[in-house]
Scaffold this motif. Structure first.
Motif, PDB file in Angstrom:
ATOM      1  N   ARG A  20      -3.382  -0.959 -10.200  1.00  0.00           N
ATOM      2  CA  ARG A  20      -4.039  -0.296  -9.067  1.00  0.00           C
ATOM      3  C   ARG A  20      -3.102   0.665  -8.353  1.00  0.00           C
ATOM      4  O   ARG A  20      -3.332   1.032  -7.201  1.00  0.00           O
ATOM      5  CB  ARG A  20      -4.575  -1.364  -8.099  1.00  0.00           C
ATOM      6  N   ASN A  50     -11.105  -3.180   1.452  1.00  0.00           N
ATOM      7  CA  ASN A  50     -11.950  -2.007   1.650  1.00  0.00           C
ATOM      8  C   ASN A  50     -11.810  -1.596   3.118  1.00  0.00           C
ATOM      9  O   ASN A  50     -12.368  -2.231   4.003  1.00  0.00           O
ATOM     10  CB  ASN A  50     -13.400  -2.330   1.317  1.00  0.00           C
ATOM     11  N   VAL A  51     -11.055  -0.539   3.371  1.00  0.00           N
ATOM     12  CA  VAL A  51     -10.763  -0.155   4.758  1.00  0.00           C
ATOM     13  C   VAL A  51     -12.017   0.301   5.504  1.00  0.00           C
ATOM     14  O   VAL A  51     -12.044   0.289   6.742  1.00  0.00           O
ATOM     15  CB  VAL A  51      -9.691   0.948   4.802  1.00  0.00           C
ATOM     16  N   GLU A  93     -12.466  -7.342  -1.428  1.00  0.00           N
ATOM     17  CA  GLU A  93     -13.405  -7.092  -2.518  1.00  0.00           C
ATOM     18  C   GLU A  93     -12.939  -7.600  -3.873  1.00  0.00           C
ATOM     19  O   GLU A  93     -13.743  -7.938  -4.722  1.00  0.00           O
ATOM     20  CB  GLU A  93     -13.710  -5.595  -2.601  1.00  0.00           C
ATOM     21  N   ALA A 118      -7.576  -7.034  -2.491  1.00  0.00           N
ATOM     22  CA  ALA A 118      -7.759  -5.609  -2.247  1.00  0.00           C
ATOM     23  C   ALA A 118      -8.691  -5.430  -1.050  1.00  0.00           C
ATOM     24  O   ALA A 118      -9.727  -6.084  -0.962  1.00  0.00           O
ATOM     25  CB  ALA A 118      -8.349  -4.930  -3.483  1.00  0.00           C
ATOM     26  N   GLU A 176     -14.197  -7.678   3.985  1.00  0.00           N
ATOM     27  CA  GLU A 176     -13.605  -6.459   3.430  1.00  0.00           C
ATOM     28  C   GLU A 176     -12.736  -6.738   2.201  1.00  0.00           C
ATOM     29  O   GLU A 176     -12.217  -5.806   1.593  1.00  0.00           O
ATOM     30  CB  GLU A 176     -12.767  -5.726   4.486  1.00  0.00           C
ATOM     31  N   ARG A 180      -5.591   4.802   7.316  1.00  0.00           N
ATOM     32  CA  ARG A 180      -6.834   4.284   6.732  1.00  0.00           C
ATOM     33  C   ARG A 180      -6.832   4.552   5.230  1.00  0.00           C
ATOM     34  O   ARG A 180      -7.635   5.320   4.706  1.00  0.00           O
ATOM     35  CB  ARG A 180      -8.043   4.933   7.398  1.00  0.00           C
ATOM     36  N   LYS A 181      -5.917   3.916   4.554  1.00  0.00           N
ATOM     37  CA  LYS A 181      -5.755   4.055   3.118  1.00  0.00           C
ATOM     38  C   LYS A 181      -5.864   2.672   2.470  1.00  0.00           C
ATOM     39  O   LYS A 181      -5.562   1.657   3.098  1.00  0.00           O
ATOM     40  CB  LYS A 181      -4.392   4.663   2.780  1.00  0.00           C
ATOM     41  N   PRO A 182      -6.319   2.604   1.207  1.00  0.00           N
ATOM     42  CA  PRO A 182      -6.432   1.302   0.542  1.00  0.00           C
ATOM     43  C   PRO A 182      -5.101   0.559   0.514  1.00  0.00           C
ATOM     44  O   PRO A 182      -4.033   1.158   0.352  1.00  0.00           O
ATOM     45  CB  PRO A 182      -6.898   1.672  -0.869  1.00  0.00           C
ATOM     46  N   GLY A 227       0.825  -1.202   0.000  1.00  0.00           N
ATOM     47  CA  GLY A 227       0.000   0.000   0.000  1.00  0.00           C
ATOM     48  C   GLY A 227       0.852   1.242   0.000  1.00  0.00           C
ATOM     49  O   GLY A 227       1.703   1.428  -0.875  1.00  0.00           O
TER      50      GLY A 227
END
Length: 226
Positions: free
Chosen positions: A161, A189-190, A144, A187, A142, A57-59, A25
């Motif tokens: 991405r 989803n936070v 996805e 991936a 979470e 809190r980032k993807p 990330g």
């Protein structure tokens, strides 16, 4: 059907020297701890990871290696309560016994020795809200988007991405690829994660099932995430 539990409640803390999965990330994510549960049924094996996350809190993406026969439908999630239960029943037990020496005349006749004082248990963080993930598949968790395949495809999938593998992780992943393993990328989803505070969060336990007898896990893959 006979299922044999071969490993349970194993945990690697952030200060440890290895981790079974990798976070990709912003570069500020780290694996706080990972519980690993391995179940065997004959020659088949089911491996589940329950990782914690420390970071913004980032993807981000969770990456781990799997045997070559694992397909997308072999990925699964599991409620945290089940993994926590396995960790509880398999944890080492400590018992303390106190006995009055038979030749000690210092105590009054017939008196009972005072029971030792119990040590207070350190306060821990509140238990997380139960996840909705069910055993089998990734629905309701979470996670996805899932990629599963070769290392070159993983690099391309991450690049699409705007993610890239940390330099420290590449040799470890290449070693797993040379051993015939594939890679899973999930991936995250936070917004669906449970955060204990501003940076520390829990992830739904995730893993895979394989027809192979798994005796070793690539524990050095996550070196750049600790």
């Amino acid at each position: 059907m006979r299922v044999r539990l071969v490993a349970a409640g194993l945990a690697w803390a952030a200060a440890a020297t290895a981790a079974p999965l990798l976070y990709v990330g912003t570069g500020r994510e780290s694996v706080a701890a990972t519980h690993v549960v391995v179940m065997k049924n004959g020659t088949g094996t089911s491996v589940t990871y329950m990782p914690d996350h420390v970071g913004p809190r980032k993807p981000f993406v969770v990456v781990f290696a799997v045997p070559a026969d694992v397909e997308r439908e072999d990925l699964h999630t599991m409620p945290r309560e089940l993994v926590e239960r396995v960790a509880h029943v398999s944890a080492p037990r400590f018992a303390e016994f106190w006995e009055q020496p038979p030749c000690d005349d210092s105590a009054p006749h017939g008196s009972k020795p005072a029971a030792p004082k119990r040590q207070k248990t350190p306060q821990t963080a509140a238990r997380p809200v139960p996840h909705e993930g069910k055993t089998g598949g990734l629905a309701g968790s979470e996670y996805e988007v899932a990629y599963i395949g070769e290392l070159s495809g993983l690099v391309a999938w991450l690049g699409q991405r705007s993610f890239s593998l940390p330099d420290r992780a590449r040799p470890m992943l290449s070693r797993s690829a040379e051993q015939g393993q594939k890679f899973v990328a999930l991936a995250v989803n936070v917004d669906k994660m449970f955060f204990y505070d501003a940076t520390w969060a829990s992830l739904t336990p995730v893993g895979f099932s394989t027809e192979r007898d798994v005796d070793q896990l690539p524990m050095r893959i996550g070196l750049s995430s600790i």
